[in-house]
Design a protein around this motif. Sequence first.
Motif, PDB file in Angstrom:
ATOM      1  N   SER A  85       0.847  -1.184   0.000  1.00 19.55           N
ATOM      2  CA  SER A  85       0.000   0.000   0.000  1.00 19.55           C
ATOM      3  C   SER A  85       0.887   1.239   0.000  1.00 19.55           C
ATOM      4  N   GLU A  86       0.310   2.331  -0.351  1.00 18.42           N
ATOM      5  CA  GLU A  86       1.048   3.588  -0.371  1.00 18.42           C
ATOM      6  C   GLU A  86       1.167   4.127   1.053  1.00 18.42           C
ATOM      7  N   SER A  87       2.343   4.019   1.617  1.00 17.94           N
ATOM      8  CA  SER A  87       2.565   4.548   2.951  1.00 17.94           C
ATOM      9  C   SER A  87       2.956   6.018   2.844  1.00 17.94           C
ATOM     10  N   LEU A  88       2.919   6.676   3.964  1.00 13.07           N
ATOM     11  CA  LEU A  88       3.267   8.090   4.007  1.00 13.07           C
ATOM     12  C   LEU A  88       4.732   8.283   3.611  1.00 13.07           C
ATOM     13  N   LEU A  89       5.606   7.436   4.124  1.00 10.27           N
ATOM     14  CA  LEU A  89       7.021   7.558   3.801  1.00 10.27           C
ATOM     15  C   LEU A  89       7.265   7.358   2.312  1.00 10.27           C
ATOM     16  N   ARG A  90       6.619   6.354   1.716  1.00  8.79           N
ATOM     17  CA  ARG A  90       6.794   6.089   0.291  1.00  8.79           C
ATOM     18  C   ARG A  90       6.340   7.290  -0.536  1.00  8.79           C
ATOM     19  N   ARG A  91       5.209   7.909  -0.177  1.00  3.89           N
ATOM     20  CA  ARG A  91       4.708   9.074  -0.909  1.00  3.89           C
ATOM     21  C   ARG A  91       5.657  10.256  -0.759  1.00  3.89           C
ATOM     22  N   LEU A  92       6.198  10.458   0.451  1.00  8.28           N
ATOM     23  CA  LEU A  92       7.123  11.567   0.673  1.00  8.28           C
ATOM     24  C   LEU A  92       8.400  11.393  -0.133  1.00  8.28           C
ATOM     25  N   VAL A  93       8.951  10.201  -0.128  1.00  6.32           N
ATOM     26  CA  VAL A  93      10.185   9.954  -0.862  1.00  6.32           C
ATOM     27  C   VAL A  93       9.953  10.092  -2.357  1.00  6.32           C
ATOM     28  N   HIS A  94       8.826   9.593  -2.841  1.00  6.15           N
ATOM     29  CA  HIS A  94       8.521   9.698  -4.264  1.00  6.15           C
ATOM     30  C   HIS A  94       8.353  11.164  -4.675  1.00  6.15           C
ATOM     31  N   GLY A  95       7.648  11.945  -3.856  1.00  5.60           N
ATOM     32  CA  GLY A  95       7.475  13.368  -4.149  1.00  5.60           C
ATOM     33  C   GLY A  95       8.795  14.115  -4.142  1.00  5.60           C
ATOM     34  N   PHE A  96       9.654  13.801  -3.168  1.00  6.64           N
ATOM     35  CA  PHE A  96      10.960  14.446  -3.095  1.00  6.64           C
ATOM     36  C   PHE A  96      11.803  14.098  -4.313  1.00  6.64           C
ATOM     37  N   SER A  97      11.746  12.843  -4.729  1.00  4.22           N
ATOM     38  CA  SER A  97      12.512  12.410  -5.896  1.00  4.22           C
ATOM     39  C   SER A  97      12.030  13.126  -7.158  1.00  4.22           C
ATOM     40  N   LEU A  98      10.731  13.252  -7.325  1.00  2.00           N
ATOM     41  CA  LEU A  98      10.202  13.954  -8.497  1.00  2.00           C
ATOM     42  C   LEU A  98      10.621  15.424  -8.497  1.00  2.00           C
ATOM     43  N   ARG A  99      10.540  16.064  -7.331  1.00  2.00           N
ATOM     44  CA  ARG A  99      10.914  17.468  -7.221  1.00  2.00           C
ATOM     45  C   ARG A  99      12.401  17.655  -7.508  1.00  2.00           C
ATOM     46  N   LEU A 100      13.224  16.752  -6.985  1.00  2.00           N
ATOM     47  CA  LEU A 100      14.660  16.846  -7.186  1.00  2.00           C
ATOM     48  C   LEU A 100      15.026  16.637  -8.653  1.00  2.00           C
ATOM     49  N   SER A 101      14.410  15.649  -9.303  1.00  2.00           N
ATOM     50  CA  SER A 101      14.740  15.399 -10.705  1.00  2.00           C
ATOM     51  C   SER A 101      14.254  16.529 -11.607  1.00  2.00           C
ATOM     52  N   SER A 102      13.116  17.152 -11.282  1.00  2.00           N
ATOM     53  CA  SER A 102      12.658  18.273 -12.099  1.00  2.00           C
ATOM     54  C   SER A 102      13.545  19.496 -11.888  1.00  2.00           C
ATOM     55  N   THR A 103      14.102  19.665 -10.697  1.00  2.00           N
ATOM     56  CA  THR A 103      15.010  20.784 -10.431  1.00  2.00           C
ATOM     57  C   THR A 103      16.284  20.640 -11.259  1.00  2.00           C
ATOM     58  N   PHE A 104      16.833  19.432 -11.301  1.00  2.00           N
ATOM     59  CA  PHE A 104      18.054  19.220 -12.068  1.00  2.00           C
ATOM     60  C   PHE A 104      17.791  19.271 -13.564  1.00  2.00           C
ATOM     61  N   ALA A 105      16.606  18.931 -13.990  1.00  2.00           N
ATOM     62  CA  ALA A 105      16.296  18.942 -15.416  1.00  2.00           C
ATOM     63  C   ALA A 105      16.217  20.380 -15.946  1.00  2.00           C
ATOM     64  N   THR A 106      15.760  21.317 -15.112  1.00  2.00           N
ATOM     65  CA  THR A 106      15.614  22.702 -15.554  1.00  2.00           C
ATOM     66  C   THR A 106      16.793  23.578 -15.160  1.00  2.00           C
ATOM     67  N   ALA A 107      17.769  23.027 -14.438  1.00  2.00           N
ATOM     68  CA  ALA A 107      18.924  23.821 -13.994  1.00  2.00           C
ATOM     69  C   ALA A 107      19.801  24.177 -15.188  1.00  2.00           C
ATOM     70  N   PRO A 108      20.439  25.362 -15.144  1.00  2.00           N
ATOM     71  CA  PRO A 108      21.325  25.747 -16.255  1.00  2.00           C
ATOM     72  C   PRO A 108      22.541  24.835 -16.302  1.00  2.00           C
ATOM     73  N   ARG A 109      23.044  24.643 -17.493  1.00  2.00           N
ATOM     74  CA  ARG A 109      24.198  23.768 -17.671  1.00  2.00           C
ATOM     75  C   ARG A 109      25.478  24.492 -17.294  1.00  2.00           C
ATOM     76  N   SER A 110      26.530  23.728 -17.151  1.00  2.00           N
ATOM     77  CA  SER A 110      27.824  24.331 -16.830  1.00  2.00           C
ATOM     78  C   SER A 110      28.385  25.029 -18.063  1.00  2.00           C
ATOM     79  N   ARG A 111      29.467  25.775 -17.881  1.00  2.00           N
ATOM     80  CA  ARG A 111      30.083  26.506 -18.996  1.00  2.00           C
ATOM     81  C   ARG A 111      30.578  25.552 -20.075  1.00  2.00           C
TER      82      ARG A 111
END
Length: 137
Positions: A85-111
Motif C-alpha cells: 500500500s502507499e505509505s506516508l514515507l513512500r509518498r514523501l520519498v517519491h514526491g521528493f525524488s520527483l521534485r529533485l529530478s525536475s530541479t536538475f532537469a531545468t537547472a542551467p548547464r555548466s560553462r
Amino acid sequence: MAAPGGLGRCVVAFWLALAFDALGLAVLLAGVFADVFFSDLLIYAGGIGIFLSLIWWVFWYAGNLEVPLEELRDDVGLAPPKVRSESLLRRLVHGFSLRLSSTFATAPRSRAASAAGLELQRAGDPRGTPADSGRIC
C-alpha cells in the motif's frame, strides 16, 4: 528441491570440496611416503588442504538445507507479508525524488556544456543552417 544429478543445489561447492579433499590427501600421502627433505611441509600442507575442504563441505550442506517458509517466519519472528500500500514515507520519498529530478532537469548547464552546445550550433550543416543543439549525431 534437489538438482537432477543428486548433488543438490550447490554443485560447485561439492566439487570444490572433493577437489580439496583429493589434493590434500595426495599432498599428505606424498609427505608421508616420499623420501624428500621437506616431507614435514607436505604433511602440514596436506592437513591444511583437508581442513579447508571442510569449509566447502559446510557450504554444500548449508546450501542444501530446505526450510519451509512457514517455519522460517515462525523461527525468526517475521510477520506475514503485507499487501503493498502507499505509505506516508513512500509518498514523501517519491514526491521528493520527483521534485529533485525536475530541479536538475531545468537547472542551467555548466560553462563546458554550454560551450559544447555553441560549437554544435556554429558547426551547422554545409548549407549554412545552424545545427540542432539537441541532436547528438
